[in-house]
Scaffold this active site. Structure first.
Site, PDB file in Angstrom:
ATOM      1  N   GLY A  16      48.990   2.511  96.921  1.00  0.00           N
ATOM      2  CA  GLY A  16      48.293   2.250  98.168  1.00  0.00           C
ATOM      3  C   GLY A  16      48.204   0.767  98.452  1.00  0.00           C
ATOM      4  O   GLY A  16      48.657  -0.073  97.679  1.00  0.00           O
ATOM      5  N   GLY A  33      45.228  -2.074  99.938  1.00  0.00           N
ATOM      6  CA  GLY A  33      43.856  -2.339 100.338  1.00  0.00           C
ATOM      7  C   GLY A  33      43.790  -3.429 101.373  1.00  0.00           C
ATOM      8  O   GLY A  33      44.812  -3.912 101.873  1.00  0.00           O
ATOM      9  N   GLY A  86      45.264  -6.597  99.357  1.00  0.00           N
ATOM     10  CA  GLY A  86      46.408  -6.581  98.467  1.00  0.00           C
ATOM     11  C   GLY A  86      46.934  -5.183  98.202  1.00  0.00           C
ATOM     12  O   GLY A  86      46.516  -4.208  98.831  1.00  0.00           O
ATOM     13  N   ASP A 139      36.256  -1.657 108.027  1.00  0.00           N
ATOM     14  CA  ASP A 139      37.651  -1.190 108.018  1.00  0.00           C
ATOM     15  C   ASP A 139      37.709   0.289 107.650  1.00  0.00           C
ATOM     16  O   ASP A 139      38.454   0.700 106.765  1.00  0.00           O
ATOM     17  CB  ASP A 139      38.481  -2.011 107.036  1.00  0.00           C
ATOM     18  CG  ASP A 139      39.981  -1.870 107.309  1.00  0.00           C
ATOM     19  OD1 ASP A 139      40.765  -2.047 106.356  1.00  0.00           O
ATOM     20  OD2 ASP A 139      40.371  -1.550 108.450  1.00  0.00           O
TER      21      ASP A 139
END
Length: 765
Positions: free
Chosen positions: A484, A486, A489, A596
């Protein structure tokens, strides 16, 4: 297991029928029951139960069901417990849309059932009947049961009535107040039956014992999916989490009920919130339970102990606050929860110093634990769930002003002029000492300004394990398996030295890695909620900044939405995500804006329970700026960002509410919030910059204004890939809640706490 642990199984003695003869057994379309006629009620065929208007105060009535075969009528269900009607003109009627409606004297509907039919129902085929079980049922001769009271209990469960994952028992406020209280019995997201205290200020789970981190230690199991509990007429209670309780008179034929009651426990002081903040509960068999304020505090709202006590002193929050404080030792006082941190194997002096360095520290608990081989220190920033019990082998050290200590020694008060002079002198000396210390520290800082302050600062963190970069590089095999991305990063899958699987986020050096690191570590270090990702450790070494999280077996919600793997799980994911965000906004030590919220940052465990992750863009708010936060730059992801970011309006927690609404719309519709979508009606492709525009267009095709929303064609909005494998009522509820969340004006959006209440409560009404 003692049956009095969490509820009262009341065995009612059979007595002659107390109610009068029934006026009617069935209420057909257009018929009504009036509050003005006491005989205007329903009675079950066996005469055990009655349904009608029940007095709850002076000129105040609720439509209720009560057991008549008892020494006094015993209420087992109420429709409008939080909104009583008056004694003139109020009535319960069966409207033309197939709903039961309760209206007051002004004709305003205060309660109604969710029984709107898609097609007109013939009045001759509808009837309302009170069954022998105490279940009030609205039947249609062809469609069957349209609505029943057993599906939405209040504080009581009757035999043959099932408590499910979408129903909750809520206590009364008091013995004489039938409105909703602070205690709830419900199935949590981990499939375990729990008791929750949800008070006017905070909420906390207190049964099973929260100090048992694994429900299995309490004889419970999380490995089930049915989430059901039922009581039978013999006195046998069974729950799908393996809880089994048998009444002491098991097998005796009598009327039974299960009622959640705040006093129905063997030790009432173990109940969270029973005495409110800054107070403690004591109990003995002679005098019963007693609430008392801590030393230096007074009762806030007599005679209601739910609001607890407030301080009669003030410790200023400035550079010298530590010098102005001292501690009072209170033996055998236990305050559960709200710890700043957990410090094992420390001295009393070390624990005192830790508390003195933080303005918000109210005191600390100091306990010896043989398992740890020493003393444990729990600095407290809130004093909730207090109890005085000889069985607790620990002490509370309450933080008070030094002036209060001197006041007690000379038997004076703060108004004593001599003491005032002494307090002024002590403050002046303390301020001088702090100034000197500050100058020394500043000198040391200037002499070592070339060192790495981030690395050295986080050497002192004890809450999380610090890993070496070489360990993480080895555990990720050189950072090769990407799982994934974030906010700051890339996230890799890795194996830790103790063989645990972890998600390791390597922050981008060129993307404000140090700032991202400081934000995430400081934010997550303050959080503790089952719907928020758990942090395992960190690494700060040279330019390397890494964060270690628990691994989530089912990855992100974004992955599941694109693979069309979710059906019925979507509702639970929406509820769990809302709970996690509500905790961030309302319950944790500092209010946190996530900034977010999107499917990529909602991770799913092995049971598809959601956990909100990635706080790289989060914003910590001080208590005084909850609604006036300022940001130096826009934060979030295109398509999920609230209008406030674009129009430079004040940023509040409502930006997260908006993003959450977009996520829910995406789950319901299966469509991305950005990109090309096919417009309704075959009008070709159209570019939608926001998903709410697409949903709004579809809704307006079927509704003319707010009042016509029940005419929505849910099938045209719900993701077609679900193939009808969904509960239309739940999908409609999700859609309506999301619709409120994405309102253009932030003031029209609900809070996340209100979202949780709508999803957890409205669905059963």
């Amino acid at each position: 297991m003692d049956i009095s642990i969490f509820f009262l199984l009341l065995m009612l003695i059979q007595t002659p029928l107390l109610s009068s003869s029934p006026k009617t057994f069935d209420v057909l379309r257009g018929s009504s029951l009036s509050v003005e006629d006491p005989s205007d009620k329903l009675v079950s065929l066996n005469g055990d139960f009655s349904a009608g208007f029940f007095p709850v105060g002076e000129n105040a009535f609720c439509f209720a069901i009560w057991l008549t075969r008892s020494s006094a009528p015993t209420v087992v269900w109420m429709a409008n417990r939080d909104d009583p009607v008056d004694g003139t003109g109020s009535q319960l009627s069966l409207s033309k849309d197939g709903k039961l409606r309760l209206t007051n004297s002004a004709g305003i509907t205060v309660w109604a059932t969710r029984t709107a039919a898609s097609t007109p129902l013939e009045s001759s085929k509808l009837q309302l009947q009170l069954q022998n079980t105490g279940n009030l049922v609205l039947n249609h001769s062809e469609s069957g049961v349209i609505w029943q009271s057993f599906d939405s209990p209040t504080d009581t469960l009757l035999p043959q009535q099932t408590l499910t994952r979408i129903s909750t028992l809520v206590s009364k406020s008091s013995e004489v107040d039938c409105s909703s209280g602070y205690y709830k019995l419900f199935f949590d997201n981990d499939n375990v039956l729990r008791l929750l205290y949800q008070g006017p200020v905070v909420s906390s789970l207190y049964w099973p014992d929260p100090e048992l981190s694994d429900p299995g230690l309490a004889g419970r199991s999380m490995y089930n999916s049915s989430r059901a509990a039922v009581l039978n007429e013999s006195g046998y209670f069974w729950s799908s989490d393996h809880l089994v309780i048998q009444a002491t008179d098991f097998g005796v034929k009598t009327h039974r009920r299960l009622t959640i009651d705040r006093d129905a426990v063997s030790d009432p002081c173990t109940i969270h919130g029973i005495c409110g903040p800054n107070s403690f509960c004591s109990y003995d068999h002679a005098s019963g339970r007693r609430c008392s304020c801590l030393q230096g505090f007074k009762m806030k709202d007599p005679p209601d102990w739910s609001f607890g006590c407030e301080a009669e002193f003030n410790i200023p929050c400035n550079q010298s606050h530590g010098k102005l404080s001292s501690f009072v030792q209170l033996s055998h006082f236990h305050f559960y929860g709200y710890d700043l941190e957990f410090l094992p194997n420390v001295t009393l002096q070390h624990c005192e110093n830790e508390c003195l360095t933080t303005c918000s520290c109210k005191g600390f608990q100091f306990v010896f634990k043989a398992d740890y081989g020493g003393y444990l220190c729990y600095p407290k920033y809130k004093l909730y769930n207090g109890q005085l019990t000889p069985n607790f082998e620990g002490d509370l050290y309450l933080r008070v002003p030094k002036a209060a200590e001197l006041s007690r020694q000379v038997r004076g008060t703060y108004e004593n002029k001599t003491l005032k002079l002494l307090l002024w002198f002590t403050t002046a000396v303390g301020g001088l000492e702090v100034t000197c210390i500050f100058l020394v520290l500043f000198s040391l800082f200037m002499s070592s300004k070339n060192s790495d302050p981030v690395a050295e600062g986080y050497l002192l963190m004890s809450r999380f394990k610090r890993f070496k970069f070489s360990e993480l590089k080895k555990g990720t095999r050189g950072f090769v398996e990407v799982i994934g991305r974030g906010g700051g990063g890339v996230v890799y899958k890795g194996i830790l030295p103790d063989k645990r699987v972890a998600a390791i986020e390597r922050l981008d050096e060129a993307n404000q890695g140090e700032a991202e690191f400081l934000t995430e570590v400081n934010t997550i270090g303050r959080l503790n909620h089952m719907n928020l990702i758990d942090m395992l450790g960190y690494c700060v070494e040279g330019k390397h900044r890494l964060l270690l999280y628990e691994n989530m077996e089912h990855g992100s919600l974004a992955d599941k939405l694109t693979s069309n793997e979710l059906d019925w799980e979507k509702f639970d994911i929406a509820v769990g995500t809302a709970k996690g965000l509500a905790y961030l906004h309302e319950e944790c030590l500092e209010w946190v804006l996530h900034c977010d919220v999107k499917p990529h940052n909602i991770l799913l465990d092995s049971n598809y329970q959601p956990k909100v992750a990635d706080f790289g863009l989060s914003k910590l708010l001080n208590r005084g700026e909850r609604d006036h936060s300022n940001f130096s730059k826009m934060r979030g992801t295109r398509g999920y960002m609230a209008p406030e970011w674009v129009y430079n309006r004040p940023i509040t927690s409502k930006v997260d509410v908006y993003s959450y609404g977009i996520v829910v719309l995406e789950m319901v519709t299966g469509k991305s919030p950005t990109g090309t979508q096919h417009s309704p009606g075959g009008g070709g492709a159209k570019e939608y910059n926001r998903l709410d525009s697409l949903v709004r267009e579809k809704i307006m095709m079927h509704a003319d204004g707010e009042a016509s929303r029940e005419s929505w064609n849910i099938e045209e909005i719900v993701d077609p890939s679900m193939g009808g494998r969904y509960d239309s009522a739940k999908m409609e509820l999700l859609l309506k809640v999301a619709w409120q969340c994405v309102a253009e004006d932030k003031d029209d959006r609900p809070t996340m706490t209100q979202v949780v209440e709508m999803l957890c409560c409205d669905e059963v009404n």
